[in-house]
Design an enzyme around this catalytic site. Structure first.
Site, PDB file in Angstrom:
ATOM      1  N   ASP A 163       4.590 -29.660 -24.239  1.00 38.05           N
ATOM      2  CA  ASP A 163       5.646 -29.992 -23.485  1.00 38.05           C
ATOM      3  C   ASP A 163       4.906 -30.893 -22.409  1.00 38.05           C
ATOM      4  O   ASP A 163       3.822 -30.809 -22.375  1.00 38.05           O
ATOM      5  CB  ASP A 163       6.351 -28.958 -22.914  1.00 38.05           C
ATOM      6  CG  ASP A 163       6.983 -29.307 -21.345  1.00 38.05           C
ATOM      7  OD1 ASP A 163       7.934 -30.397 -21.910  1.00 38.05           O
ATOM      8  OD2 ASP A 163       6.949 -28.888 -20.600  1.00 38.05           O
ATOM      9  N   ASP A 220       6.814 -24.853 -20.455  1.00 39.16           N
ATOM     10  CA  ASP A 220       6.829 -23.877 -19.092  1.00 39.16           C
ATOM     11  C   ASP A 220       8.372 -23.856 -18.530  1.00 39.16           C
ATOM     12  O   ASP A 220       8.397 -23.122 -17.831  1.00 39.16           O
ATOM     13  CB  ASP A 220       6.038 -24.828 -18.027  1.00 39.16           C
ATOM     14  CG  ASP A 220       6.685 -25.972 -17.419  1.00 39.16           C
ATOM     15  OD1 ASP A 220       7.281 -26.765 -18.211  1.00 39.16           O
ATOM     16  OD2 ASP A 220       6.809 -26.274 -16.104  1.00 39.16           O
ATOM     17  N   CYS A 280       3.478   1.729   2.626  1.00 39.27           N
ATOM     18  CA  CYS A 280       4.892   0.884   2.450  1.00 39.27           C
ATOM     19  C   CYS A 280       5.761   1.689   1.722  1.00 39.27           C
ATOM     20  O   CYS A 280       6.947   1.650   1.939  1.00 39.27           O
ATOM     21  CB  CYS A 280       4.795  -0.567   1.820  1.00 39.27           C
ATOM     22  SG  CYS A 280       3.613  -1.468   2.666  1.00 39.27           S
ATOM     23  N   ASP A 302      12.140 -25.567 -22.527  1.00 40.11           N
ATOM     24  CA  ASP A 302      11.354 -25.378 -23.461  1.00 40.11           C
ATOM     25  C   ASP A 302      11.655 -24.387 -24.169  1.00 40.11           C
ATOM     26  O   ASP A 302      10.925 -23.864 -25.322  1.00 40.11           O
ATOM     27  CB  ASP A 302       9.946 -25.267 -23.158  1.00 40.11           C
ATOM     28  CG  ASP A 302       9.476 -26.658 -22.445  1.00 40.11           C
ATOM     29  OD1 ASP A 302       9.945 -27.595 -22.920  1.00 40.11           O
ATOM     30  OD2 ASP A 302       8.813 -26.426 -21.427  1.00 40.11           O
ATOM     31  N   CYS A 329       1.061  -1.195   0.091  1.00 42.94           N
ATOM     32  CA  CYS A 329       0.002  -0.119   0.216  1.00 42.94           C
ATOM     33  C   CYS A 329       0.975   1.247   0.113  1.00 42.94           C
ATOM     34  O   CYS A 329       2.222   1.216  -0.228  1.00 42.94           O
ATOM     35  CB  CYS A 329      -0.973   0.035   1.204  1.00 42.94           C
ATOM     36  SG  CYS A 329       0.229  -0.046   2.617  1.00 42.94           S
TER      37      CYS A 329
END
Lengths: 77, 838
Positions: free
Chosen positions: B508, B733, B104, B737, B101
């Site tokens: 994959d 992923d 911070c 790959d 926020c």
């Protein structure tokens, strides 16, 4: 209506609009709209304290730069 | 039991687990030592007004990070991330973790401002990025990072020269141009309305001159500042010998402008300044819509380079020294500790450890390596300290090779020519020739140069590339919006069209159609025992099997099926909190598992490489691991399974058997059969062995699969498919790959996949469900259909409008109305995508 008045009205309103546009573009260029939330939070939170902070940072920067210049001058090479 | 919130982070926990503290005679509660420390610090520094600003916003508990700060002062690090400014000050860009926020942001800035030597500190709340300028003679970077950490946040560097910085700049430039164009168009329109009315009622010549001049003033910056992009693009088009739509726009607008200036000065005929600004603005908006969703492909490498350590520990004559990776020579002996990444290939000469090779093979199961075995760069040491002899230098190592391959692939990424570009080329040529012929025709027919020029210009103006220019961006923007709502992020609008044209899907296996991590599939409790003992044991290990068991037990407890011993209430409370806040399980584990001490005491925990672990928990000796481990301790077990087995023995007695396997994701089979129905060829490529690959492929109904592939092999397959003339969508992923992803026409990455995979990808699946791939196909096909309809609409419009213009029937009013109408048609049709989506 005389042509002179029309010309004046058009001229002034366009000029005013252009001023507003210029201000907007300046704000955009200097990155003032990059962080929308901060822009608003400034209005919500900033007070005297923050102003003092900003001045302090400004002075800190000046001092640091001053020091660097001096260091350079001291060294003859 | 009552719940109270932590006085620092505001998260709620049971009173029992809270740390009590008395500050200024007031009782305060904290969920952990970290939060307590930060509270005290802020109080002492007089920064406790932070809590007033914070209100009830919940923070992450302040976790003390014991990470080595030294690396921030290393030469290599400074060279890579720190910018030395002209005035001698240092500048760095950091990403601050844990900002929730505005308070911070305030706190971080405030604390940094008070730190001596920090000259400038600005934090962007929207993206959590900070720019810090400091005086290197007064303070070290490590001290700055330490300061940020001391108040419960964390910071890590990023290189802003790459990535979005450039995109942001381009967006800002377009935005400024649009602002000018929109301002001018709005003002010109109300002047133009006066002019239109004047057409019917008549207008005094001097008034008309003034209005003309005002329009001229507004149109000039629009054409030359906002319209600059068309001139630029038309110039580059011509340089490469092709006619694009920007040439048509530039010619049309310039001709209309020049003619209007002529008409204004000679006080003859009508001016077309309003058409000039309208065209420029409309098409600029269309272009902006595309810029909005553009990604920068070339930057991806930096994120993989960012994970490569800049220094390694080299052992020379029994002395350890940090050496820059570039200076390591073959034959040097390198020491690697748990958690470190191997950057240089070599052979182990001393010690043994498990290595995570997931970035090379995609498989999460670690590989055990001992003396004489080869270590590959890109793998991560999980346990044990190993010394190995470098076989190659840094640039010849596998990791560097992958990076350079990737670099190569990105620049070679095939470009599918877009329909609108194909059409607009012909369209521009046709319209420009018609206009030219009209000019010649009218010149000979009417014998008047001026009349001929007006008609020719009106042809170009009314052909109105507006609708054509908006046809694609409008439709794709709606398409992207719908996709985003379903958790599919298209990084660029153009990918919708490529995806719609695709006829092949390459998948994959691990992480894409399977979960990518071992999950418990069967659990057998042989004797009655406290399950929390097992949880305590596996919590101490980072092995994927341990994590799988841990997840299983925690889930069981959350569901309320676990042993409801009082001692678990604390952790359970925390867990519920995490679930309630909608945080992901992984995130939850990261922040909580090790911060909250539990009541069961774990002593003498020891991991036995490639076998399991042993510890004393609550005074009992607990063994957890595979069959070999139990055999080593004299427990005889006979179990056969093709899956991984995790056995637990308490006081030399086997009490539980967990069987783990990589599960296929939910709905995968259904999604694949649906994709096949669309007429798409589905192929699976995996780094895993043939047997596992076949099993998965059979379950999912994939007929074509290739197993045991290294990263380069996968990309070779993609190239082969390209040669066969396929337009390929690839989903993956991992880092393994990424080369193949970069080479395919459309790359789909999983949201939690490797950063590199995400950055080379064109579409990111946030929910990671195979069904989303099918959705992506469906949405892109529907959007592409709308694009085609839009193009057809604007062409039909032109077949009617252009002949009318050629015959010389068009006056400014007709031009303006028909222009807006055609654009509206296109916009309206694009929104139909939304309707048909329901």
């Amino acid at each position: 209506m005389s042509a002179g008045i029309i010309a004046m009205m058009l001229g002034i309103s366009t000029l005013l609009g252009a001023l507003g546009l210029a201000a907007l573009l300046w704000g955009l260029r200097t990155g003032q709209f990059d962080d929308t939330s901060k822009f608003l939070d400034g209005a919500r939170f900033d007070g005297e304290e923050e102003l003092k902070d900003a001045v302090m940072m400004e002075e800190k920067r000046k001092k640091a730069l001053e020091k660097r210049r001096k260091d350079k001058r001291v060294m003859p090479d | 039991m009552s719940k109270i919130s932590c006085d620092h982070c505001n998260l709620e926990f049971d009173e029992k687990v809270m740390i009590e503290d008395e500050i200024d005679g007031e009782k305060k509660y904290f969920c952990c030592k970290g939060c307590q420390g930060v509270y005290h610090l802020l109080k002492e520094e007089g920064l406790d007004s932070f809590y007033d600003k914070l209100g009830s916003t919940k923070l992450q508990p302040a976790v003390k990070k014991e990470d080595d700060l030294k690396k921030f002062d290393l030469e290599g690090f400074i060279k890579k991330y720190v910018k030395v400014r002209d005035d001698g000050l240092y500048e760095i860009n950091l990403i601050i973790e844990g900002i929730h926020c505005a308070a911070c942001v305030w706190l971080n800035e405030k604390v940094l401002h008070q730190t001596p030597g920090v000259i400038e500190a600005t934090i962007n709340y929207t993206n959590n990025k900070a720019k810090i300028v400091w005086d290197p003679e007064e303070i070290k970077l490590s001290k700055i990072i330490e300061t940020i950490r001391s108040i419960g946040y964390n910071a890590y560097p990023y290189d802003p020269k790459l990535q979005e910085e450039r995109a942001v700049k381009q967006r800002r430039e377009y935005y400024a141009r649009i602002l000018v164009a929109v301002f001018a168009t709005m003002n010109i329109m109300w002047i133009a309305i006066a002019q239109y009315v004047g057409l019917f009622t008549g207008m005094r010549r001097d008034i008309k001159d003034i209005l003309n001049f005002a329009e001229f003033v507004l149109a000039t910056p629009t054409l030359f500042y906002s319209g600059w992009v068309y001139y630029r693009s038309a110039y580059y088009g011509l340089k490469h010998r092709f006619v694009n739509m920007d040439l048509l726009v530039a010619t049309g607008a310039t001709l209309a402008y020049i003619y209007s200036v002529y008409a204004m000065i000679t006080r003859t005929g009508e001016v077309y300044f309003d058409s000039v600004t309208m065209i420029v603005t409309f098409i600029l908006v269309g272009k902006y819509l595309e810029v909005l969703s553009k990604k920068q492909a070339v930057d991806t490498l930096d994120s993989i380079l960012g994970t490569i350590p800049t220094e390694v520990t080299v052992v020379k004559e029994n002395e350890k020294a940090l050496v820059m990776v570039e200076n390591v020579e073959p034959g040097d002996i390198i020491e690697i500790k748990p958690g470190e990444k191997v950057v240089i290939d070599g052979v182990i000469i001393n010690g043994s450890a498990s290595f995570d090779e997931s970035s090379l093979t995609g498989e999460s199961e670690p590989v055990f390596k001992k003396e004489g075995d080869e270590v590959l760069s890109g793998s991560i040491c999980i346990d044990g300290v190993v010394r190995y002899r470098a076989k190659k230098d840094f640039s010849a190592s596998l990791l560097s090779n992958i990076v350079s391959l990737l670099e190569d692939s990105i620049t070679k990424k095939p470009k599918i020519e877009r329909l609108v570009n194909q059409i607009s080329g012909y369209f521009s040529v046709t319209i420009l020739s018609i206009a030219f012929l009209t000019f010649i025709g009218w010149y000979f027919y009417a014998g008047e140069f001026e009349k001929a020029l007006i008609v020719a210009i009106s042809v170009v103006v009314i052909a109105c590339p507006c609708a054509l220019g908006l046809a694609t961006p409008m439709a794709t923007l709606v398409g992207i919006g719908i996709a985003a709502k379903r958790g599919l992020l298209f990084k660029e609008a153009a990918f919708l069209e490529t995806m719609a044209k695709s006829d092949m899907l390459v998948l994959d296996k691990t992480g894409t159609i399977t979960e990518g991590k071992p999950s418990v599939i069967t659990y057998e409790k042989l004797k009655d025992f406290d399950e929390s003992i097992v949880l305590e044991l596996v919590k101490n290990s980072n092995h994927p099997i341990s994590k799988g068991v841990e997840r299983f037990i925690v889930e069981k407890m959350v569901r309320g099926e676990g042993d409801k011993g009082v001692r678990w209430q604390g952790d359970k409370g925390v867990r519920w909190q995490g679930v309630k806040e909608g945080r992901s399980e992984d995130e939850y584990f990261r922040t909580h598992t090790h911060t909250h001490t539990s009541i069961l005491k774990v002593e003498k925990f020891k991991e036995i490489k490639a076998k399991g672990m042993i510890a004393k928990i609550g005074g009992k000796r607990v063994l957890g691991g595979n069959i070999e481990l139990l055999k080593e301790f004299g427990i005889d077990v006979e179990i056969e399974s093709e899956n991984s087995i995790f056995l637990v023995a308490i006081e030399n007695e086997l009490v539980a058997v967990f069987e783990l396997s990589d599960k296929i994701k939910e709905g995968a089979a259904e999604a694949i059969s649906k994709i096949k129905e669309l007429g798409i060829r589905v192929v699976m490529l995996t780094g895993d062995n043939e047997k596992v690959a076949k099993k998965v492929a059979d379950t999912l109904g994939i007929e074509e699969f290739y197993a045991k592939l290294l990263p380069q092999d996968k990309s070779a397959y993609i190239d082969k498919f390209h040669k066969d003339g396929h337009i390929i969508v690839m989903a993956g992923d991992g880092i393994n790959d990424s080369i193949a992803l970069a080479r395919s026409d459309i790359a789909i990455a999983m949201g939690s996949g490797a950063d590199v995979a995400i950055s080379v990808s064109d579409i990111v699946l946030l929910d990671e469900k195979p069904k989303s791939i099918y959705e992506a196909y469906k949405i892109s096909r529907r959007t592409f259909k709308a694009v085609k309809e839009n193009l057809a609409l604007s062409l039909i419009y032109n077949t009617f409008a252009v002949p009318v213009a050629v015959m010389g029937f068009v006056n400014p009013l007709v031009a303006a109305i028909s222009m807006s109408l055609s654009s509206l048609l296109v916009v309206g049709n694009s929104f139909r995508i939304k309707l048909s989506d329901k």
